[in-house]
Design a protein around this motif. Sequence first.
Motif, PDB file in Angstrom:
ATOM      1  N   ARG B 371      -0.330  -9.366   7.874  1.00 50.62           N
ATOM      2  CA  ARG B 371       0.381  -9.089   6.179  1.00 50.62           C
ATOM      3  C   ARG B 371       1.907  -7.988   6.488  1.00 50.62           C
ATOM      4  O   ARG B 371       1.630  -6.961   7.963  1.00 50.62           O
ATOM      5  N   ASN B 372       2.764  -8.717   6.791  1.00 48.33           N
ATOM      6  CA  ASN B 372       4.181  -7.340   6.847  1.00 48.33           C
ATOM      7  C   ASN B 372       4.131  -6.331   5.837  1.00 48.33           C
ATOM      8  O   ASN B 372       3.478  -5.804   4.654  1.00 48.33           O
ATOM      9  N   HIS B 373       5.955  -5.569   6.402  1.00 49.69           N
ATOM     10  CA  HIS B 373       5.598  -4.786   4.820  1.00 49.69           C
ATOM     11  C   HIS B 373       6.453  -4.864   3.668  1.00 49.69           C
ATOM     12  O   HIS B 373       6.642  -6.471   3.434  1.00 49.69           O
ATOM     13  N   TYR B 374       5.523  -4.637   2.541  1.00 51.17           N
ATOM     14  CA  TYR B 374       5.976  -4.958   0.952  1.00 51.17           C
ATOM     15  C   TYR B 374       6.261  -3.383   0.358  1.00 51.17           C
ATOM     16  O   TYR B 374       5.579  -2.973  -0.154  1.00 51.17           O
ATOM     17  N   GLY B 375       7.950  -3.426  -0.875  1.00 50.54           N
ATOM     18  CA  GLY B 375       7.641  -1.736  -0.976  1.00 50.54           C
ATOM     19  C   GLY B 375       7.938  -2.639  -2.615  1.00 50.54           C
ATOM     20  O   GLY B 375       8.369  -1.757  -3.704  1.00 50.54           O
ATOM     21  N   LYS B 376       7.955  -4.027  -3.067  1.00 48.06           N
ATOM     22  CA  LYS B 376       8.220  -3.713  -4.334  1.00 48.06           C
ATOM     23  C   LYS B 376       7.136  -3.881  -4.994  1.00 48.06           C
ATOM     24  O   LYS B 376       7.485  -3.493  -6.507  1.00 48.06           O
ATOM     25  N   VAL B 377       5.847  -3.560  -4.789  1.00 53.11           N
ATOM     26  CA  VAL B 377       4.970  -3.377  -5.366  1.00 53.11           C
ATOM     27  C   VAL B 377       3.570  -2.901  -4.676  1.00 53.11           C
ATOM     28  O   VAL B 377       3.736  -3.038  -3.474  1.00 53.11           O
ATOM     29  N   PHE B 378       2.370  -1.803  -4.731  1.00 58.13           N
ATOM     30  CA  PHE B 378       1.777  -1.329  -4.145  1.00 58.13           C
ATOM     31  C   PHE B 378       0.730  -0.439  -4.855  1.00 58.13           C
ATOM     32  O   PHE B 378       1.699   0.392  -6.291  1.00 58.13           O
ATOM     33  N   THR B 379       0.120   0.144  -4.210  1.00 59.48           N
ATOM     34  CA  THR B 379      -0.622   0.816  -4.925  1.00 59.48           C
ATOM     35  C   THR B 379      -0.609   2.888  -5.173  1.00 59.48           C
ATOM     36  O   THR B 379      -1.034   2.163  -3.399  1.00 59.48           O
ATOM     37  N   VAL B 380      -0.985   3.593  -5.491  1.00 58.30           N
ATOM     38  CA  VAL B 380      -1.756   5.423  -4.994  1.00 58.30           C
ATOM     39  C   VAL B 380      -2.643   5.045  -5.692  1.00 58.30           C
ATOM     40  O   VAL B 380      -2.685   5.138  -7.026  1.00 58.30           O
ATOM     41  N   LEU B 381      -3.271   5.997  -5.044  1.00 61.89           N
ATOM     42  CA  LEU B 381      -4.845   6.529  -5.466  1.00 61.89           C
ATOM     43  C   LEU B 381      -4.617   8.297  -5.880  1.00 61.89           C
ATOM     44  O   LEU B 381      -3.940   8.631  -4.857  1.00 61.89           O
ATOM     45  N   VAL B 382      -4.269   8.167  -6.869  1.00 58.58           N
ATOM     46  CA  VAL B 382      -3.909   9.980  -7.168  1.00 58.58           C
ATOM     47  C   VAL B 382      -5.468  10.580  -8.137  1.00 58.58           C
ATOM     48  O   VAL B 382      -6.316  10.076  -8.809  1.00 58.58           O
ATOM     49  N   ALA B 383      -6.176  12.334  -7.660  1.00 57.49           N
ATOM     50  CA  ALA B 383      -7.076  13.105  -8.395  1.00 57.49           C
ATOM     51  C   ALA B 383      -6.873  13.862  -8.332  1.00 57.49           C
ATOM     52  O   ALA B 383      -5.887  14.786  -7.448  1.00 57.49           O
TER      53      ALA B 383
END
Lengths: 552, 457
Positions: B371-383
């Motif tokens: 899988r290559n780089h992808y800045g268009k959409v991704f996920t962040v976990l916050v708590a």
Amino acid sequence: MWKTSSILAVVVLALGGGAALPETASNVFESSATPTPANELDRIVFAGLSKLEIQPVLCSDATFVRRAYLDVIGTLPTAKEARDFIEDADTENKRVALIDRLLEREQFADYWSMKWGDILRIKAEFPVNLWPNAAQAYHRWVRASLAENKPYDRFVREMLTSSGSNFRVGPVNFYRAVQSRTPEGVASAVALTLMGSRTDSWPEARLSGMAVLFSQIGYKPTSEWKEESVFWDPLHGSTVAGNVAPGRAAITTSTAAGGGEPTVLPANSGPQTAIFPDGARIELPPNRDPREVFADWLITPENPWFTRSIVNRVWAWLLGRGIIHEPDDIREDNPPSNPELLAYLQKEFIAGGYDLKRLYRLILTSSTYQFSSVPRFSDPRAEAGFASYPLRRLEAEVLIDAINQITGTSDLYTSAIPEPYTYIPQDMPAIALADGSITSSFLTLFGRSARATGMESERINNPVPAQWLHMLNSSHIQRKLEQGPRLKALLGSGRRLDELVEELYLTILSRPPTQDELATVAEYVQSASSRRDAAFDIAWALINNTEFLYRH
Amino acid sequence: MSANPISGNGTSISRREAMRRGLCGAAGLMLTDRLACGAPAAAAEPDKALDKAPANVKAKSVIQIFLWGGMSHNDTWDPKPDSGREYMGDFGQVIPTNVDGIQLGALFPELAKQADKYSLIRSMTHGINGHETAAYLMQTGHAPGERLAYPSVGAVFALFKSPDYQGLIPPYVVLTKPAGRFSEEGFLGPKFKPFATGGDPNAPRFEVEGVVARGITDQRQKARRQLLDKMDVMGAAMAASPQMTAAKEAKEAAYELILGAGKDVFDLSKEKPELRDRYGRHTFGQDCLVARRLVETGVPYVTINYPGGWDTHKNHFQTMRRQAPQLDQGLAMLLQDLSDHGLLESTLVWCCGEFGRGPKVDWQPPWNGGRNHYGKVFTVLVAGGGFKGGRVVGSSDAKAEEVQDRPVYPVDLIGSIYRLAGIDANARLPHPMGMEAHVLPAPSEGAKSAGLLTEIM
């Protein structure tokens, strides 16, 4: 360590004037000879001290040899150099002879180029952006000038009036090593660097009047990457449309852009009147580079701004405190602590033809330079009267060079923006680094100058806990102690313990141990689980000794 | 870099020295690139800004877990089982969590049990696909290529939290290696560099750089210290000197870390072995435990640079099989343990890389299923720290290729973190040259924003 301390250290000079020290300490650091004036400089200082009823004390030979090496060449004496000097029986002349030898050492130019590099802002990257090649050229010119002992008036004139490529004509970088290349920004840098004065303490008209003299400096990119020419540009040809903003050439922009002769003369192209900092007015002659006009005004024996600043700065560099203090804060309401002394140094400097080494020698061969650093005078005026040699932590570069010399190791210095001219030989000492952007985390941690403003205060030698963590306990220092070939050879040489300890003391503290110290060490070795560990611990304790970490 | 050059506020400086240095002395001890006295680089600026910040500070500390290289989002916390093998490769399976309606990739069974404690932002976006530029943006909130090098979030915390922070440990700690220049101090100068511990907390002895030295026992440290005291003839002879007093105070503070309470924080043998097992006997798991201990003593900002990279152009599925379970175990246990200690409410945890990874598997050579780089959409976990748990913010489209709704830009995420920590995002940062610089860029500077994460605050 990161909590707010409720107790600020209060200056307590518990010792009264001339109180006796424990015998060991006074033997180690002080001489029993009574100081007498060695030259006119001393007579002026001694007269000031006797008014305060202060009887100064001279330092010991061991203290002197170490002090002289560190101050003159920024380099620790080797064990042999220290021993030879201490054992030299010619007590009459040996201190002067040592100063004369040191002034001729190669490292003199390295070390003093480092000091000049701070105030001349020799740094490739942010915020002054000299660029690596130009930083090297600038430094090379400074170092060569110091090595040949170029008279100071010529040194300054070259800096003020040179034109040409930043890669080929070192001194033109003086005008590039300013963050604000406006006439006012350049004038401020000139005032700070060469007149020891901060223009923010000036009346506004003085700065704007002086700035006119720096309003015709052109900066022009060439077709070579990051090359830039500095030149006299009376018609502001480098600022016409199609070129770039005044004073900030976009170096990668082609020179072809909007090139050719300026078609519109600047609005203020009529006769311009400048005002010198002493208030004299001058109409700029149309056929002369105003930078030369300024240099003619500045560099004369009659102009106090010129010689006062340099002799005061050299004095402060050697004795830790300016006669006017801070040395780059000269203003009417900050008078010299000893006006006669300052006037004398100026007179001597002019009489000697602006010979910097002669000025160094005058100061370094005085008795005043040989005073003990043990604090013993409760009078608050003692410090400004130069009654003692002031304690100062070694500069970052000097400290790491000393550690590397002791252990036989080297450090890697790199730039965050690596390109040619940022790669340097591995064994280069830190004092010889040309470019402030070429650095290491050690140098940063120990307060090397950021070379952003050219202020003396950018170099920070205050101790902070993180520095102690590094010295006491980091893998960087531990590796040097345990694996450094020179120290390893010394510790593994099979010498008797007392011989080994003496060699360690001479190598690190530049003096032999006292009987008490030998006993302390012997006791430690006996109680330690291994002699090898104990030997490392002794070397470790010596480099963590304030006597090693400080000039004294 | 072995140690953090932070000085205490007012420690190690004599009264006379403080007066001599004037206004900027005490505040600028190690700020080597600060401007001179009298210049407008007001070190006191943040204090003024704090007055304007919300009084209700929820996040007292922050733990940032940075997944350098960029972790795949559709393999992990934004699975798209219907997008098929072309997209999902080996990881088509999803598992339910303890929150209805939230599913995770099957590599995260432990996090699945903790979903009530965290929220997932599935519409994080900035569109940058270069590691350095994207990392700079995700760690500073500022667009790369501006004229200034901004400090990372951790350094900003160190700046704003230092005045009230009383601990021995530096305010910004990195476990265990610094991430390079983008996690660091920027123009704030070396005083705000993170304290990188070095060493390995999973090793029998966690050798914290400058605090716990290799091969030197505490007993030998004590013996050495006594030896040093005895040998310091000059320190004794010149004890009256303010320079010696300052040196001594700084040294004593250092010894508080080496031999005093400071080093205990890093001593994991003080924890029950069973607890250490539950975190996982690997570097990341023990990093998480150290982070909890640091937060417990009040350290404002801890970054865990994930030990190992997520830049899985090649060997993607193998790397994920090896690495994801450790992330799952350590992070899940961290949330559980913070909660057990009553620390989750006051400790904000955020976890992401600089970008996601291409949702469509690249089966071509030389990637062969990477899988290559992808800045268009991704996920962040916050708590924690004021963020609600059990929520999902925004969404990506059916193939996890585009933001479907509620884009979240870096300033929205980082701005929300600052808001919960009581740091005014509009406050001016002290630039050494007095240049205009703010905690986060204003909308007028062209930074894209879709608003703070108020839906989970």
